[in-house]
Write an enzyme that holds these catalytic residues in place. Structure first.
Site, PDB file in Angstrom:
ATOM      1  N   CYS A  25       0.923  -0.847   0.105  1.00  0.00           N
ATOM      2  CA  CYS A  25      -0.366   0.010   0.116  1.00  0.00           C
ATOM      3  C   CYS A  25       1.066   1.203   0.117  1.00  0.00           C
ATOM      4  O   CYS A  25       1.683   0.934   0.444  1.00  0.00           O
ATOM      5  CB  CYS A  25      -0.887   0.015   0.982  1.00  0.00           C
ATOM      6  N   CYS A  84       3.096   1.709   3.220  1.00  0.00           N
ATOM      7  CA  CYS A  84       4.125   0.953   3.177  1.00  0.00           C
ATOM      8  C   CYS A  84       5.380   1.431   2.467  1.00  0.00           C
ATOM      9  O   CYS A  84       6.415   1.532   2.993  1.00  0.00           O
ATOM     10  CB  CYS A  84       3.887  -0.692   2.715  1.00  0.00           C
TER      11      CYS A  84
END
Lengths: 77, 358
Positions: free
Chosen positions: A11, A14
């Site tokens: 994501c 991240c």
């Protein structure tokens, strides 16, 4: 040498955390290897409920948020 | 004596400066709130002045009304989004996935489903965390149906949708949407729980034994809460503002140029097939959820029925393709299909109900 793991499936947050960790390590010339963990079964070893997670030497230090650079540096010191 | 005085001083000094910082923090928040209110009240006259005085378009003309609508709605919606998402994010800093899991642990079905749907709205949630969250819930013994109530409510009743509904339709419809979304999440979760589908969860989920416990949670200070809220506000608004502007532009075009009641035949309450069609149409539209609402509002003004429009919206946010793909990592196809089927049926029922009642 420190072992740092960024837990996250890819994501946006991240990726941002991984970049921030790498920058912190490079800026301060720390002796650390940075790994990315994307496999859920492995990630759940640390029992996290929200990505991204940050693991330093096998100990979970944060989950579900992007810590500040100062915080990260503190954990890596 | 002297020692005591020094000690008193060292004790009082560190407390004195944080309270000063805290006062400054609240002053900043109050100042920002005032500036927000002032801006919110000035945009209507400003939009009118720009359109009809500065540019000199005629009141009541197609182009003039469309432009005035656009110039009023864009800043209004962006202000609402910014202000309310900041407030909601601050509220959410009191909730966390870990605390929610602890609250849900050991609840019976029924009560558990209601609580899970409610917490789904309040707990900070990003669909990219759906998988670890799912595993964390199921692994700690929370029933599958209760877990689904949470997973359905969290994206469906999201803050962007609620703020936009409030801004464009008023609080009544935003509240209706909230209630309808919670109902779908509760009922769908109960049904999935009754179907006993545990064996359609991927096997590795049941084998995981969480080792080292989660991070010890520390109570954030107000400054940290506000900082975090500010960061997520910037992130969310940065992600959706363009969709909102485009959506409002399309909506403004519809307002000015499409004759009233043009859509009553296609999207009105009498066209029985319009509700399922709206749900079907909403599934692939995930990325544009923020842009859909302004368009939908314009459609409603031209005769589309409320139930059809709400069903469309719910389908856009609750049944998104990307989320299904993420959930496929932990759910077998049969359970995904059941999930989609049950939620779609719930949304369609809500659509018909509203078309019938209102």
């Amino acid at each position: 040498m420190l072992n740092v793991k960024v837990l996250g499936s890819g994501c946006a947050n991240c990726k941002r955390l991984e970049a921030l960790v790498r920058k912190t390590v490079a800026d301060r010339g720390l002796d650390a290897e940075v790994e990315k963990v994307t496999d859920y079964a492995q990630m759940m070893r640390w029992n996290i409920m929200q990505t991204p997670g940050l693991v330093v030497n096998d100990v979970l230090v944060s989950a579900g948020r992007i810590p500040s650079e100062a915080e990260i540096a503190g954990w890596l010191a | 004596m002297l020692e005591g005085a020094i000690m008193a001083q060292t004790i009082s000094t560190p407390t004195a400066s944080p309270s000063g910082a805290a006062r400054r923090l609240w002053l900043i928040i109050a100042g920002a709130a005032l500036a927000w209110l002032a801006a919110y009240n000035i945009i209507q006259p400003l939009a009118d002045w720009l359109t009809f005085t500065l540019i000199g378009l005629e009141r009541g003309s197609h182009l003039g009304e469309s432009l005035a609508f656009f110039l009023y709605d864009v800043p209004k919606i962006l202000l609402l989004l910014g202000g309310m998402i900041f407030a909601i994010s601050t509220l959410r800093s009191f909730f966390s996935a870990e605390r929610t899991r602890a609250l849900l642990g050991g609840r019976r079905e029924g009560v558990g489903n209601v609580l899970a749907a409610g917490l789904g709205v309040l707990t900070p949630f990003c669909s990219c965390s759906a998988v670890p969250l799912f595993i964390g819930f199921v692994e700690s013994g929370i029933p599958l149906g209760v877990t689904f109530s949470f997973l359905i409510a969290a994206p469906m009743v999201n803050e962007v949708a609620l703020v936009l509904l409030f801004g464009m339709f008023g609080w009544g419809i935003a509240a209706l949407y909230l209630l309808a979304g919670l109902s779908v999440a509760i009922v769908a979760g109960v049904i999935i729980g009754r179907l006993k589908m545990e064996r359609y969860v991927e096997d590795f989920v049941w084998q995981i034994k969480g080792g080292g416990g989660a991070v010890a949670e520390q109570r954030p200070t107000w400054a940290e809460r506000f900082a975090q809220a500010w960061q997520s506000t910037r992130e969310i608004v940065g992600k959706v503002w363009l969709y909102v502007v485009i959506g409002i532009a399309v909506g403004a075009g519809i307002h000015g140029f499409v004759p009233a009641d043009a859509l009553a035949g296609v999207m009105g309450a009498d066209a029985w097939w319009s509700v399922p069609a709206a749900v079907l149409l909403g599934v692939p539209l995930y990325a544009n959820a923020a842009g859909v609402i302004p368009v939908v509002q314009a459609l409603m003004a031209k005769g589309a029925a409320l139930g059809t429009v709400l069903a469309f919206m719910m389908s856009v946010v609750a049944l998104s393709l990307p989320e299904m793909i993420i959930l496929r990592r932990v759910l077998k196809p049969r359970l995904i299909a059941t999930f989609i089927g049950v939620v779609s049926a719930g949304i369609i029922a809500i659509g018909y109900l509203f078309n019938l009642v209102i």
